[in-house]
Design a protein around this motif. Structure first.
Motif, PDB file in Angstrom:
ATOM      1  N   LYS A 251      37.784  69.932  37.433  1.00  0.00           N
ATOM      2  CA  LYS A 251      38.243  70.288  38.769  1.00  0.00           C
ATOM      3  C   LYS A 251      37.904  69.161  39.731  1.00  0.00           C
ATOM      4  O   LYS A 251      36.786  68.637  39.725  1.00  0.00           O
ATOM      5  CB  LYS A 251      37.560  71.591  39.219  1.00  0.00           C
ATOM      6  N   HIS A 252      38.863  68.769  40.573  1.00  0.00           N
ATOM      7  CA  HIS A 252      38.649  67.690  41.534  1.00  0.00           C
ATOM      8  C   HIS A 252      37.695  68.177  42.630  1.00  0.00           C
ATOM      9  O   HIS A 252      38.002  69.118  43.357  1.00  0.00           O
ATOM     10  CB  HIS A 252      39.971  67.250  42.151  1.00  0.00           C
ATOM     11  N   ARG A 255      36.765  63.183  46.850  1.00  0.00           N
ATOM     12  CA  ARG A 255      37.900  62.345  47.225  1.00  0.00           C
ATOM     13  C   ARG A 255      37.519  60.881  47.339  1.00  0.00           C
ATOM     14  O   ARG A 255      38.325  59.996  47.030  1.00  0.00           O
ATOM     15  CB  ARG A 255      38.472  62.837  48.552  1.00  0.00           C
ATOM     16  N   ARG A 362      35.864  60.555  39.158  1.00  0.00           N
ATOM     17  CA  ARG A 362      37.327  60.423  39.145  1.00  0.00           C
ATOM     18  C   ARG A 362      37.867  60.357  37.724  1.00  0.00           C
ATOM     19  O   ARG A 362      38.930  60.908  37.432  1.00  0.00           O
ATOM     20  CB  ARG A 362      37.736  59.184  39.943  1.00  0.00           C
ATOM     21  N   THR A 365      37.691  63.948  35.910  1.00  0.00           N
ATOM     22  CA  THR A 365      38.672  64.951  36.305  1.00  0.00           C
ATOM     23  C   THR A 365      40.081  64.640  35.802  1.00  0.00           C
ATOM     24  O   THR A 365      40.975  65.476  35.960  1.00  0.00           O
ATOM     25  CB  THR A 365      38.713  65.080  37.834  1.00  0.00           C
TER      26      THR A 365
END
Length: 369
Positions: A251-252, A255, A362, A365
């Protein structure tokens, strides 16, 4: 001449300008965040260049959430909002079987019972059901041995006792549950109020915050300090829990953050300082008296420092590990992270470095091909 000098010193509005000069005898005021210094524990976070502020805010929220999840994960026991279990008085009801079933039982030749026994069973059926439901025999139903007056007195006494006891039990149960509910409710309210006050104090006072962002002095690098208290998990446990949960859910969650590494030792970037400061960390992760020897590797990286020799630092860290453990660059069990940032050295230990995509959120995910 005097009029000309006045005109030069005065401005357009006729006011004198303030003299501006630099005071060389005063130390300049520090603006912004505090820099990294020796004796810290925390998290080394990389991000895209120019996104350090966004990554710092994001890392504080994410690390705090995983810290709370890790702390409250092992809590077990009864919930505060639940009332204690109290035995209740239940009434048992007996249902009579159909007449067809009774006829089948009477006609069965295997029973070998006489007609008298059958009649006795049917006649005393109600009495047997009542006696099975109540263990004590009602004195009103006893036959013989007691006169009519004695029967009436016994019946009245039993009814009076039953009428007095049952309401008392119900009242006691009701008062106990109410007292328990009030006590639990008061405890919950007090605990919530205290927690809110403690959180507000931590947010208002920087010295009481558990996680604090410090100035790394390099582009694309964020350092979050952790003020560890008694019973708190270490940065290594928090990062390990974060990476395993992200790898399982995919799950991201970030950011701006890229790589998150735990830091347990900070010292000056010199060979002597590193060998002295790394001893307690090595004793914790690589004990001498162990049945299973670990394979390890040293991960070295330097930023804004070109005057330090890479191989000297790597050899100093590798020599500090005791003999049962061996170096294996292909498939190590644990990796010793050494990050040089300007004049500071940040050291930590991670597990499953390659399996968890080098602790890059990053990359973890991304969907598997």
């Amino acid at each position: 001449m005097a009029s000309e000098s006045k005109s030069t010193t005065a401005g357009t509005n006729g006011k004198k300008r303030k003299q501006r000069y630099i005071s060389h005898n005063k130390a300049p005021k520090k603006k912004g965040l505090y820099p990294i210094h020796p004796g810290l524990e925390g998290f080394f976070i990389t991000c895209d260049g120019g996104r350090e502020r966004q990554a710092a805010n994001e890392s504080l929220n994410l690390i705090d959430s995983f810290y709370e999840e890790l702390v409250h994960r092992g809590d077990s026991g009864a919930k505060l909002g639940q009332t204690p279990k109290i035995p209740l008085n239940k009434k048992t009801k007996f249902t009579y079987s159909d007449s067809s079933d009774e006829d089948d039982k009477d006609d069965d030749p295997k029973d070998g019972e006489d007609d008298k026994d059958k009649q006795g069973i049917h006649a005393d059926g109600d009495a047997n059901d009542v006696s099975s439901a109540n263990t004590t025999v009602d004195p009103c139903e006893q036959e013989g041995n007691v006169d009519d007056k004695e029967k009436n007195s016994a019946c009245q006494k039993s009814q009076a006792v039953e009428g007095d006891q049952l309401p008392l039990k119900k009242q006691c149960l009701g008062t106990d549950t109410l007292k328990c509910e009030h006590a639990i409710h008061d405890k919950v309210e007090k605990s919530v109020d205290k927690l809110i006050e403690e959180e507000l104090e931590e947010l208002g006072d920087k010295s009481k915050r558990r996680f604090l962002n410090l100035d790394s002095g390099c582009n694309g690098v964020v350092f979050v300090q952790m003020r560890k208290r008694d019973g708190d998990p270490s940065p290594t446990e928090i990062v390990q829990h974060m990476m395993t949960s992200v790898a399982s859910t995919r799950k991201h969650m970030s950011r701006f953050m890229l790589r998150v590494l735990p830091i347990e030792v900070t010292c000056y970037a010199s060979e002597d300082e590193i060998t002295r400061a790394i001893k307690p960390l090595i004793a914790q992760h690589f004990p001498v008296e162990t049945q299973t020897a670990h394979k390890f590797a040293v991960l070295y990286d330097a930023r804004a420092n070109t005057g330090i020799d890479r191989m000297k630092i790597v050899n100093a860290v590798a020599k500090s590990v005791p003999a049962p453990h061996k170096v294996d660059l292909n498939s190590p069990d644990k990796n010793i992270v050494v990050q040089i940032v300007k004049t500071m050295c940040l050291i930590g230990v991670v597990e499953k470095y390659k399996e968890l995509a080098k602790y890059n959120l990053r990359q973890l995910t991304l969907a598997k091909a």
